[in-house]
Design a protein around this motif. Structure first.
Motif, mmCIF file in Angstrom:
data_model
loop_
_atom_site.group_PDB
_atom_site.id
_atom_site.type_symbol
_atom_site.label_atom_id
_atom_site.label_comp_id
_atom_site.label_asym_id
_atom_site.label_seq_id
_atom_site.Cartn_x
_atom_site.Cartn_y
_atom_site.Cartn_z
ATOM 1 N N ARG A 93 0.807 -1.224 0.000
ATOM 2 C CA ARG A 93 0.000 0.000 0.000
ATOM 3 C C ARG A 93 0.839 1.273 0.000
ATOM 4 O O ARG A 93 0.488 2.257 -0.644
ATOM 5 N N ALA A 94 1.963 1.254 0.692
ATOM 6 C CA ALA A 94 2.794 2.463 0.766
ATOM 7 C C ALA A 94 3.351 2.823 -0.608
ATOM 8 O O ALA A 94 3.268 3.978 -1.046
ATOM 9 N N SER A 97 0.524 3.805 -3.073
ATOM 10 C CA SER A 97 0.120 5.196 -2.825
ATOM 11 C C SER A 97 1.150 6.164 -3.395
ATOM 12 O O SER A 97 0.800 7.191 -3.988
ATOM 13 N N ARG A 98 2.413 5.848 -3.236
ATOM 14 C CA ARG A 98 3.498 6.692 -3.774
ATOM 15 C C ARG A 98 3.379 6.789 -5.302
ATOM 16 O O ARG A 98 3.505 7.864 -5.881
ATOM 17 N N GLY A 109 -3.904 3.545 -2.138
ATOM 18 C CA GLY A 109 -3.056 2.394 -1.825
ATOM 19 C C GLY A 109 -3.502 1.095 -2.454
ATOM 20 O O GLY A 109 -2.888 0.059 -2.229
ATOM 21 N N ASN A 110 -4.567 1.130 -3.247
ATOM 22 C CA ASN A 110 -5.062 -0.071 -3.927
ATOM 23 C C ASN A 110 -4.702 -0.003 -5.400
ATOM 24 O O ASN A 110 -5.101 0.931 -6.093
#
Length: 143
Positions: A93-94, A97-98, A109-110
């Motif tokens: 997810r991190a 999201s980035r 994050g998906n």
């Protein structure tokens, strides 16, 4: 098999990731082995695979762009490639999201269809392989 072929493609060898260890894959393996002074046998054994993975995780001047606003983390460091591909369904997810923030889409994050579509559009604009997967080449261009 496709993983090997995709890695060879990211390392600069021209072949189709069809999942078949045919003559084109063997020739790419042999060329890679020659380039990196490995035993040239056309077999992607442990030494060849370890070297291929090392080559793909090493930033180079030609693949590491200058930092841009979207590639700055904590105000000073370039975001390093995580060492694995990020694609539809990824649970990281991190990093998802980035990627979403770098693509200027909603960062939830998906890695779903919207993110995949945005990645493909980005890859097309940048002249990268259009597969919707964030491997090292796409990551280095984004960040």
């Amino acid at each position: 098999m496709r993983d090997l072929q995709n890695k060879l493609k990211r390392a600069g060898y021209t072949l189709v990731a069809d999942g078949v260890y045919g003559p084109n894959t063997e020739n790419a393996v042999r060329a890679f082995q020659r380039k990196y002074n490995l035993t040239v046998d056309g077999i992607a054994g442990p030494n060849t695979l370890n070297k291929l993975n090392a080559v793909l995780t090493q930033p180079t001047k030609s693949t590491q762009p200058a930092p841009s606003k979207s590639s700055i983390s904590n105000g000073s460091a370039v975001v390093p490639y995580p060492g694995y591909v990020i694609k539809r369904g990824s649970k990281d997810r991190a990093n998802v999201s980035r990627i979403q923030r770098a693509l200027n889409i909603s960062a939830d994050g998906n890695f779903g269809p919207q993110t995949e579509s945005a990645v493909k559009a980005y890859q097309k604009r940048k002249g990268l392989a259009i597969d919707g997967i964030v491997g090292q080449a796409t990551w280095n261009t984004l960040f």
